[in-house]
Design an enzyme around this catalytic site. Structure first.
Site, mmCIF file in Angstrom:
data_model
loop_
_atom_site.group_PDB
_atom_site.id
_atom_site.type_symbol
_atom_site.label_atom_id
_atom_site.label_comp_id
_atom_site.label_asym_id
_atom_site.label_seq_id
_atom_site.Cartn_x
_atom_site.Cartn_y
_atom_site.Cartn_z
ATOM 1 N N LYS A 38 22.628 61.913 74.651
ATOM 2 C CA LYS A 38 22.888 60.688 74.947
ATOM 3 C C LYS A 38 24.360 60.944 76.234
ATOM 4 O O LYS A 38 25.466 61.972 75.603
ATOM 5 C CB LYS A 38 22.553 59.639 74.451
ATOM 6 C CG LYS A 38 23.818 60.380 73.254
ATOM 7 C CD LYS A 38 23.600 59.372 71.840
ATOM 8 C CE LYS A 38 24.934 59.532 71.505
ATOM 9 N NZ LYS A 38 24.288 59.192 69.401
ATOM 10 N N ARG A 134 22.974 50.417 59.776
ATOM 11 C CA ARG A 134 22.828 50.407 61.471
ATOM 12 C C ARG A 134 20.858 49.519 61.309
ATOM 13 O O ARG A 134 20.646 48.873 61.093
ATOM 14 C CB ARG A 134 23.930 51.661 61.488
ATOM 15 C CG ARG A 134 24.100 51.033 63.074
ATOM 16 C CD ARG A 134 24.565 52.056 63.923
ATOM 17 N NE ARG A 134 24.555 53.477 63.675
ATOM 18 C CZ ARG A 134 25.018 54.595 64.469
ATOM 19 N NH1 ARG A 134 25.477 54.711 64.381
ATOM 20 N NH2 ARG A 134 23.400 55.163 64.898
ATOM 21 N N TYR A 262 56.516 52.394 84.193
ATOM 22 C CA TYR A 262 55.983 50.472 84.987
ATOM 23 C C TYR A 262 57.194 49.698 84.368
ATOM 24 O O TYR A 262 57.122 50.124 82.436
ATOM 25 C CB TYR A 262 55.480 50.285 84.902
ATOM 26 C CG TYR A 262 54.206 50.610 85.776
ATOM 27 C CD1 TYR A 262 54.335 50.019 87.314
ATOM 28 C CD2 TYR A 262 53.407 51.583 85.514
ATOM 29 C CE1 TYR A 262 53.565 50.341 87.806
ATOM 30 C CE2 TYR A 262 52.398 52.146 86.486
ATOM 31 C CZ TYR A 262 52.143 51.389 87.622
ATOM 32 O OH TYR A 262 51.128 52.344 88.841
ATOM 33 N N MET A 310 46.605 55.588 84.905
ATOM 34 C CA MET A 310 45.393 55.216 85.002
ATOM 35 C C MET A 310 45.264 56.844 86.482
ATOM 36 O O MET A 310 44.532 57.655 86.028
ATOM 37 C CB MET A 310 45.417 54.909 86.720
ATOM 38 C CG MET A 310 43.446 55.194 87.131
ATOM 39 S SD MET A 310 43.962 53.335 88.628
ATOM 40 C CE MET A 310 43.728 51.960 87.380
HETATM 41 C C1 LIG Z 1 23.845 60.071 68.672
HETATM 42 C C2 LIG Z 1 23.331 60.605 67.319
HETATM 43 C C3 LIG Z 1 23.204 61.441 66.373
HETATM 44 C C4 LIG Z 1 23.963 62.999 66.861
HETATM 45 O O1 LIG Z 1 25.359 62.846 65.936
HETATM 46 P P1 LIG Z 1 26.132 64.394 65.827
HETATM 47 O O2 LIG Z 1 26.842 63.486 65.030
HETATM 48 O O3 LIG Z 1 27.326 63.717 67.180
HETATM 49 O O4 LIG Z 1 25.481 65.332 65.979
HETATM 50 C C5 LIG Z 1 22.323 61.966 66.132
HETATM 51 N N1 LIG Z 1 21.388 61.123 65.588
HETATM 52 C C6 LIG Z 1 21.212 59.707 66.295
HETATM 53 C C7 LIG Z 1 20.701 58.666 65.945
HETATM 54 C C8 LIG Z 1 22.723 58.979 66.756
HETATM 55 O O5 LIG Z 1 22.317 58.466 67.574
#
Ligand SMILES: *Cc1c(COP(=O)(O)O)cnc(C)c1O
Length: 366
Positions: A38, A134, A262, A310
């Site tokens: 992801k 969650r 700045y 930036m």
């Molecule tokens: C992002 C995610 C992971 C990966 O987590 P890591 O700590 O980077 O291994 C695993 N399971 C779910 C549901 C996630 O959203």
């Protein structure tokens, strides 16, 4: 000077990714691996990472249907799981069409599944909440939902089950107890259920062998980074997959009290040479909480000082540096693991720094 010379580049090492997968397989006794790609594969480039890992892992895990669609269109054939499932009939239809497996974590999704007409049934991962608070069904409702899903004609059986640890990267006693509590709840729920079960992400993989359950989700460890503060990937035999580098584009000596930037907001505290490196928040470079950060120049660690702009950051090269304009600067990776570049920062800062790298950073695969 040639513009290309200054471009911030992320070198992604194929071998390192494959090595880390091998390591995860050894650690988990050849469990199934859901490779989490992801958020543009934690900044490493989703499409390319998927291609590199396709023959070595069992599943890919992405955030949502849109990410899944992207890698489907790239021709990635491995089963892919949308970790947040789908949010409409339309998305469920698309999921069915591209054979995407979906996490189901709320009632709306169950309703949609029950009412929808889809071409072919989909595989699902029912998410239960064991304490993260969650996503997921609370345990007192989970059995009822599980039975409903089992009756649903739009779902391929058996149903798989997933949950997520809240604190498995922390070895403090209270967190240790909580992880054990979550694991026990999960194990109790999956007894007698046929589908696959997965609760371990990176910290589970490294620290909780009893959580592997023959199916693990590898996120940050796969990229060679430690999920535990105070440790580095190499402490676990992992190799960082990304080296982010740029160049020095300016060097100048400053005296005590001189003001820079700045609104002249930054005041020099000692006579020194300040270098400017061609990277900034426009590339996604952060130091989350303005704690100390480092880069690596000509064989030594150099502190990042002053504000992050930036397109540039300032580094303190010291009183008598031999560095020259155009010299290479390792932001993190080889010679300076990201855990050291952001020494003392929270682990979430590492996740954030990687996943927020922007498209301005050129990725090269070696
Ligand atoms: C992002 C995610 C992971 C990966 O987590 P890591 O700590 O980077 O291994 C695993 N399971 C779910 C549901 C996630 O959203």
């Amino acid at each position: 000077m040639n513009e290309k010379v200054h471009m911030t580049t992320a070198l992604i090492q194929r071998d390192a990714l494959l090595h880390n997968i091998d390591k995860i397989k050894k650690l988990t006794n050849n469990s199934h691996i859901i490779a989490i790609i992801k958020s543009n594969a934690y900044g490493h480039g989703m499409r390319d990472v998927a291609k590199i890992l396709e023959d070595s892992v069992d599943y890919f895990g992405v955030s949502n249907v849109e990410e899944a669609h992207t890698i489907f269109l790239e021709g990635v054939k491995r089963p892919t799981i949308s970790l947040s499932g789908f949010y409409s009939h339309k998305e469920l239809n698309l999921a069915s069409r591209i054979r995407l497996e979906c996490v189901v974590h709320n009632h709306e999704q169950v309703d949609i599944l029950e009412k929808c007409q889809i071409r072919s049934p989909i595989r699902v991962w029912m998410k239960i909440d064991t304490g993260m608070n969650r996503l997921g069904f609370s345990l007192n409702r989970a059995t009822k939902i599980y039975n409903r899903l089992n009756e649903c004609k739009n779902i391929v059986k058996p149903i798989n089950i997933m949950s997520h640890f809240s604190s498995a990267n922390n070895h403090e006693f209270r967190f240790h107890l909580f992880t054990r509590f979550q694991l026990n709840r999960f194990k109790r729920f999956i007894i007698g259920k046929e589908g696959r079960s997965s609760i371990a992400a990176s910290s589970g993989i490294l620290f909780w062998p009893s959580s592997h359950l023959r199916c693990v989700r590898s996120g940050i460890v796969m990229y060679g980074i430690s999920p535990e503060i105070g440790k580095e990937g190499s402490d676990f035999g992992l190799v960082p997959a990304m080296t982010l580098k740029s160049r020095l584009i300016f060097i100048r000596q400053f005296n005590f009290g001189q003001k820079i930037g700045y609104e002249q907001s930054w005041i020099i505290e000692k006579k020194t040479y300040i270098g400017i490196v061609s990277i900034g928040y426009g590339d996604g470079y952060h130091n989350c909480h303005s704690k100390e950060s480092w880069v690596f120049i000509n064989g030594r660690k150099v502190p990042v000082v002053g504000p992050i702009l930036m397109d540039m950051i300032f580094v303190d090269l010291g009183e008598k540096p031999h560095d020259q304009i155009g010299d290479e600067v390792i932001i993190w990776g080889k010679d300076l693991p990201i855990e050291k570049a952001f020494n003392g920062h929270e682990v979430s800062c590492l996740y954030r720094s990687l996943s927020q790298l922007t498209s301005r950073v050129k990725r090269r695969y070696i």
